[in-house]
Design an enzyme around this catalytic site. Structure first.
Site, mmCIF file in Angstrom:
data_model
loop_
_atom_site.group_PDB
_atom_site.id
_atom_site.type_symbol
_atom_site.label_atom_id
_atom_site.label_comp_id
_atom_site.label_asym_id
_atom_site.label_seq_id
_atom_site.Cartn_x
_atom_site.Cartn_y
_atom_site.Cartn_z
ATOM 1 N N CYS A 125 -11.742 14.985 -23.922
ATOM 2 C CA CYS A 125 -12.778 15.603 -23.097
ATOM 3 C C CYS A 125 -12.206 16.880 -22.503
ATOM 4 O O CYS A 125 -11.267 16.832 -21.706
ATOM 5 C CB CYS A 125 -13.206 14.633 -22.000
ATOM 6 S SG CYS A 125 -14.488 15.264 -20.911
ATOM 7 N N CYS A 132 -17.889 24.238 -11.099
ATOM 8 C CA CYS A 132 -19.230 24.158 -11.687
ATOM 9 C C CYS A 132 -20.241 24.729 -10.698
ATOM 10 O O CYS A 132 -20.046 24.654 -9.479
ATOM 11 C CB CYS A 132 -19.572 22.704 -12.017
ATOM 12 S SG CYS A 132 -21.072 22.500 -13.012
ATOM 13 N N CYS A 136 -24.929 18.878 -9.476
ATOM 14 C CA CYS A 136 -25.552 17.578 -9.752
ATOM 15 C C CYS A 136 -25.034 16.582 -8.715
ATOM 16 O O CYS A 136 -23.825 16.443 -8.525
ATOM 17 C CB CYS A 136 -25.232 17.118 -11.166
ATOM 18 S SG CYS A 136 -25.880 18.224 -12.445
ATOM 19 N N CYS A 139 -22.329 13.831 -9.440
ATOM 20 C CA CYS A 139 -21.124 14.280 -10.145
ATOM 21 C C CYS A 139 -20.121 14.878 -9.183
ATOM 22 O O CYS A 139 -20.439 15.800 -8.429
ATOM 23 C CB CYS A 139 -21.520 15.305 -11.219
ATOM 24 S SG CYS A 139 -20.118 15.944 -12.164
ATOM 25 N N GLU A 188 -20.316 23.745 -17.070
ATOM 26 C CA GLU A 188 -21.494 23.733 -17.934
ATOM 27 C C GLU A 188 -21.196 24.606 -19.162
ATOM 28 O O GLU A 188 -21.147 25.831 -19.071
ATOM 29 C CB GLU A 188 -22.716 24.275 -17.176
ATOM 30 C CG GLU A 188 -23.927 24.621 -18.021
ATOM 31 C CD GLU A 188 -24.394 23.511 -18.937
ATOM 32 O OE1 GLU A 188 -24.339 23.696 -20.171
ATOM 33 O OE2 GLU A 188 -24.810 22.447 -18.426
ATOM 34 N N SER A 219 -22.077 18.888 -24.302
ATOM 35 C CA SER A 219 -23.024 18.323 -23.344
ATOM 36 C C SER A 219 -23.520 19.403 -22.393
ATOM 37 O O SER A 219 -22.726 20.162 -21.831
ATOM 38 C CB SER A 219 -22.358 17.200 -22.543
ATOM 39 O OG SER A 219 -23.234 16.709 -21.546
ATOM 40 N N HIS A 243 -30.581 11.678 -17.083
ATOM 41 C CA HIS A 243 -30.481 10.894 -15.846
ATOM 42 C C HIS A 243 -31.798 10.612 -15.106
ATOM 43 O O HIS A 243 -31.794 9.874 -14.123
ATOM 44 C CB HIS A 243 -29.485 11.527 -14.867
ATOM 45 C CG HIS A 243 -28.226 11.962 -15.514
ATOM 46 N ND1 HIS A 243 -27.387 11.071 -16.164
ATOM 47 C CD2 HIS A 243 -27.661 13.194 -15.660
ATOM 48 C CE1 HIS A 243 -26.361 11.740 -16.677
ATOM 49 N NE2 HIS A 243 -26.508 13.018 -16.393
ATOM 50 N N ASN A 318 -19.732 6.027 -11.884
ATOM 51 C CA ASN A 318 -18.324 5.958 -11.514
ATOM 52 C C ASN A 318 -18.155 6.503 -10.099
ATOM 53 O O ASN A 318 -18.419 7.686 -9.857
ATOM 54 C CB ASN A 318 -17.477 6.763 -12.502
ATOM 55 C CG ASN A 318 -17.522 6.166 -13.898
ATOM 56 O OD1 ASN A 318 -17.167 5.008 -14.092
ATOM 57 N ND2 ASN A 318 -17.968 6.950 -14.870
ATOM 58 N N CYS A 361 -16.271 9.513 -16.374
ATOM 59 C CA CYS A 361 -17.379 10.461 -16.401
ATOM 60 C C CYS A 361 -17.867 10.763 -14.986
ATOM 61 O O CYS A 361 -18.154 9.854 -14.205
ATOM 62 C CB CYS A 361 -18.514 9.870 -17.233
ATOM 63 S SG CYS A 361 -19.952 10.939 -17.378
#
Length: 383
Positions: A125, A132, A136, A139, A188, A219, A243, A318, A361
């Site tokens: 990953c 970012c 979100c 996150c 992103e 993603s 989501h 998570n 994640c």
């Protein structure tokens, strides 16, 4: 003990000295040869020789490049290095997941995660930005402001650094540990598409690391204008951080939805090149207790995805410090998955990996479980 890892120091300055060839595109490699005094007509050949040594053999020393004349190797060594970014912290989870804190430049660091037993063997990953902009709310990365985009060299070098750690040189089709690349780390990717596209070219090149484009997944949270372009430029697999099935909720969970609402997102997905049963879109759906996990929302998800070749990854939330959410109960997740499965969609429940080292994640940010070397040794000895 938990400490904050310094992702960015605005006072830090780049160190003077030779630049690295590791992570360059083919065009950049040729330009580097010309800058080193190689004649234009020979630059392409010399770049191809260096390319294979760097990306197939993982060369760390110019003396390894035995098909390049010794005097030319000396010239290259004077002007360039083969250095990768520094792994300043390496954490290994109880489940084998590895998280790397990688220093890309003075004061600029990102996190990269290797997850074993994913795909054919294991997935890496990678990050496309430091920080970012999307915020979100579920996150952890989204709580960290954007520092900057990463270059293609910095993205590709994350793969090289991980392969160094896994001792995965030279490139082989047998017993590979990293077989898949997922652009699901910090940032992103579609806000840095030029660099992501160039990095995919480097990583997929058959004379180098040779990880196929269909084994790379990018993603996005839904940067609608760039989705079709991603497919046209990279031929990578597409994943959508979804989501929610309605705009009211998705506006909260994924604020980008206010700019590109669900109906526009779905239309963009349908235009993705080569979309079909062998090239399905992956929809990521994090399971948040009492927020988006009811049977009604599972049925709404099925209705929303009608006609789109899809796979739905159900992701148990998570946790991270001070998060406003909780993970859905396991029975609730299984009920949700059963409804989606009955409708004909694959909906695996993603097993949380690397939670103990904040590598799962949605957990990547500037905080990790950081121990002094003496404390780590004590834990290993007691384990």
């Amino acid at each position: 003990m938990s400490t904050a890892l310094n992702i960015y120091d605005p006072s830090a300055k780049a160190e003077a000295g030779p630049s690295s060839l590791a992570g360059l595109t083919r065009a950049q490699m040729r330009d580097a040869m010309i800058s080193a005094g190689v004649e234009d007509r020979k630059a392409k050949m010399r770049a191809e020789q260096a390319w294979r040594w760097i990306y197939h053999h993982g060369a760390r020393d110019f003396d390894m490049m035995t098909n390049i004349a010794k005097d030319q190797r000396s010239v290259l060594a004077e002007q360039f290095t083969l250095d990768r970014p520094e792994i300043v912290e390496r954490l290994v989870s109880v489940d084998g997941t590895r998280k790397y804190l990688i220093r890309l430049a003075p004061g600029v660091e990102c996190e990269t995660v290797f997850i074993p037993d994913v795909g054919r063997a294991g997935a890496l990953c990678v990050s496309s930005q430091v920080g970012c902009t999307l915020n979100c709310t579920f996150c952890h990365t989204g709580t960290q402001p954007l520092v900057r985009n990463l270059t293609a060299q910095e993205i590709a070098a994350q793969v090289m650094a991980a392969r160094d750690d896994l001792e995965e040189w030279p490139t082989s089709n047998e017993n590979r540990q990293i077989t898949n690349i997922v652009f699901m780390g910090m940032g992103e990717p579609l806000y840095n598409l030029d660099a992501v596209s160039d990095a995919i070219d480097i990583i997929s090149d058959g004379d180098g690391m040779a990880i196929g484009r269909r084994r790379m997944t990018v993603s996005t949270s839904g940067v609608v204008p760039k989705i079709k372009e991603l497919g046209e430029r990279t031929n990578a697999m597409l994943a959508i951080s979804l989501h929610a099935t309605n705009d009211d909720l998705r506006d909260v969970l994924v604020p980008l939805n206010k700019k590109y609402p669900i109906v526009e997102l779905m239309e963009a997905i349908k235009s993705y090149p080569s979309l079909g049963n062998s090239n399905r879109v992956t929809f990521e759906y994090v399971m948040l207790k009492g927020v988006n996990d009811t049977p009604a929302e599972a049925r709404a998800l099925v209705k929303l995805l009608k006609g789109i070749p899809s796979k739905i990854n159900l992701i148990p939330f998570n946790p991270w410090p001070n998060s406003p959410y909780e993970c859905s109960d396991w029975e609730t997740i299984e009920t949700f998955a059963e409804i989606v499965n009955r409708a004909g969609y694959a909906s695996p429940i993603r097993t949380p990996r690397g939670r103990d080292i904040f590598a799962a994640c949605g957990q990547l940010r500037s905080e990790s479980k950081k121990l002094k070397a003496s404390e780590r040794r004590a834990l290993q000895n007691n384990g």
